[in-house]
Write an enzyme that holds these catalytic residues in place. Structure first.
Site, PDB file in Angstrom:
ATOM      1  N   ASP A 199      39.928 -14.367 -95.811  1.00 45.56           N
ATOM      2  CA  ASP A 199      41.293 -14.378 -96.342  1.00 45.56           C
ATOM      3  C   ASP A 199      42.176 -15.148 -95.347  1.00 45.56           C
ATOM      4  O   ASP A 199      42.145 -16.373 -95.312  1.00 45.56           O
ATOM      5  CB  ASP A 199      41.710 -12.914 -96.540  1.00 45.56           C
TER       6      ASP A 199
ATOM      7  N   VAL B 151      41.259  -8.335-104.683  1.00 45.81           N
ATOM      8  CA  VAL B 151      40.086  -7.924-105.464  1.00 45.81           C
ATOM      9  C   VAL B 151      39.426  -6.687-104.855  1.00 45.81           C
ATOM     10  O   VAL B 151      39.559  -6.423-103.657  1.00 45.81           O
ATOM     11  CB  VAL B 151      39.051  -9.062-105.580  1.00 45.81           C
TER      12      VAL B 151
ATOM     13  N   ASP C 137      37.365  -2.572-100.976  1.00 44.92           N
ATOM     14  CA  ASP C 137      38.112  -1.369-101.362  1.00 44.92           C
ATOM     15  C   ASP C 137      39.595  -1.637-101.548  1.00 44.92           C
ATOM     16  O   ASP C 137      40.124  -2.665-101.112  1.00 44.92           O
ATOM     17  CB  ASP C 137      37.976  -0.306-100.267  1.00 44.92           C
TER      18      ASP C 137
HETATM   19  P1  5GP Z   1      41.291 -11.761 -93.033  1.00 42.79           P
HETATM   20  O1  5GP Z   1      41.183 -11.200 -91.642  1.00 42.79           O
HETATM   21  O2  5GP Z   1      40.503 -13.014 -93.265  1.00 42.79           O
HETATM   22  O3  5GP Z   1      42.722 -11.853 -93.497  1.00 42.79           O
HETATM   23  O4  5GP Z   1      40.734 -10.671 -94.002  1.00 42.79           O
HETATM   24  C1  5GP Z   1      39.472 -10.325 -93.977  1.00 42.79           C
HETATM   25  C2  5GP Z   1      39.333  -8.871 -94.344  1.00 42.79           C
HETATM   26  O5  5GP Z   1      40.435  -8.380 -95.115  1.00 42.79           O
HETATM   27  C3  5GP Z   1      38.115  -8.758 -95.212  1.00 42.79           C
HETATM   28  O6  5GP Z   1      36.980  -8.482 -94.433  1.00 42.79           O
HETATM   29  C4  5GP Z   1      38.476  -7.644 -96.127  1.00 42.79           C
HETATM   30  O7  5GP Z   1      38.093  -6.431 -95.519  1.00 42.79           O
HETATM   31  C5  5GP Z   1      39.975  -7.684 -96.230  1.00 42.79           C
HETATM   32  N1  5GP Z   1      40.416  -8.385 -97.456  1.00 42.79           N
HETATM   33  C6  5GP Z   1      40.931  -9.618 -97.553  1.00 42.79           C
HETATM   34  N2  5GP Z   1      41.200  -9.938 -98.828  1.00 42.79           N
HETATM   35  C7  5GP Z   1      40.859  -8.847 -99.557  1.00 42.79           C
HETATM   36  C8  5GP Z   1      40.891  -8.554-100.964  1.00 42.79           C
HETATM   37  O8  5GP Z   1      41.287  -9.337-101.841  1.00 42.79           O
HETATM   38  N3  5GP Z   1      40.451  -7.319-101.314  1.00 42.79           N
HETATM   39  C9  5GP Z   1      40.010  -6.395-100.405  1.00 42.79           C
HETATM   40  N4  5GP Z   1      39.600  -5.231-100.881  1.00 42.79           N
HETATM   41  N5  5GP Z   1      39.935  -6.656 -99.094  1.00 42.79           N
HETATM   42  C10 5GP Z   1      40.364  -7.872 -98.685  1.00 42.79           C
END
Ligand code: 5GP
Ligand code: MG
Length: 204
Positions: free
Chosen positions: A120, A170, A176
């Site tokens: 993300d 999602v 979750d």
């Molecule tokens: P980042 O650190 O890249 O922003 O996010 C990574 C983490 O955020 C992922 O491992 C996941 O746990 C959570 N995450 C990011 N986007 C989503 C999403 O759309 N749904 C859910 N359930 N978790 C997300």
């Protein structure tokens, strides 16, 4: 493939973005790509260390390892960036090794494959790969099931991506909201009312 949804799931979920059949087919392709990328490793008598980011990558990693015919060990890390019921991460995630299944001393000189559910902002995988590199592995590759490329806040790309998805929150297949929906068999969006009326808890 026939997928059964419990009544409570049907009430809370909005749309299916990625089906079980699509996930299964793509995991087969990813396993082929990873096998090719890492095959020389096992041919040389070396081994792979898979590092799965808990808890979101649990289901994906469980399916992926059964399709990978490489000699590998499995290591778990925790990463948490959501403050309770939220759909946006804030700040730098806190990452750490979980349990006694490995850790830095086991990764030195090994070929590491980091597995996460979704990329993300990029902060989680950036922090996890930094921690992995401190162990001085021979190589590091990353694989994610989902990629929300337009949400990237830091410079980070995965080496292998299952599906590019739009900027929508999602759940399912390990992901979750507020601790729930990880057992939903497909990648789905939640109804707006569920997110607006969120209660206590937290996810990672
Ligand atoms: P980042 O650190 O890249 O922003 O996010 C990574 C983490 O955020 C992922 O491992 C996941 O746990 C959570 N995450 C990011 N986007 C989503 C999403 O759309 N749904 C859910 N359930 N978790 C997300
Ligand atoms: Mg996660």
């Amino acid at each position: 493939m026939e997928v059964g949804y419990a009544a409570w799931m049907k009430l809370d979920l909005d749309r299916t973005l990625v089906t079980r059949a699509q996930i299964d087919a793509r995991i087969g392709e990813l396993a082929g790509d990873l096998d090719r990328a890492l095959h020389g490793v096992t041919d040389r008598g070396e081994s792979v260390a898979m590092v799965a980011v808990m808890t979101g990558a649990l289901v994906f990693a469980a399916d992926l390892i059964r399709r990978l015919p490489l000699k590998m060990s499995l290591h778990l890390v925790s990463a948490s960036s959501y403050p309770g019921p939220a759909t946006e991460s804030v700040g730098e995630p806190v990452v750490g090794w979980l349990g006694s299944s490995g850790g830095p001393s086991d990764l030195a000189g090994r070929h590491v494959l980091v597995v996460d559910d979704i990329l993300d902002s990029g902060r989680t995988l950036r922090a996890v790969t930094r921690m992995v590199k401190e162990a001085e592995p021979a190589s590091v590759q990353t694989v994610v099931l989902l990629d929300k490329a337009e949400r990237r806040a830091v410079e980070f790309e995965a080496d292998h991506v299952g599906f590019a998805i739009p900027d929508e929150f999602v759940v399912g297949y390990g992901l979750d909201y507020d601790g729930y929906y990880r057992n939903v068999p497909e990648i789905c969006t939640l109804r707006r009312e569920v997110i607006d009326g969120g209660s206590a808890g937290g996810g990672a």
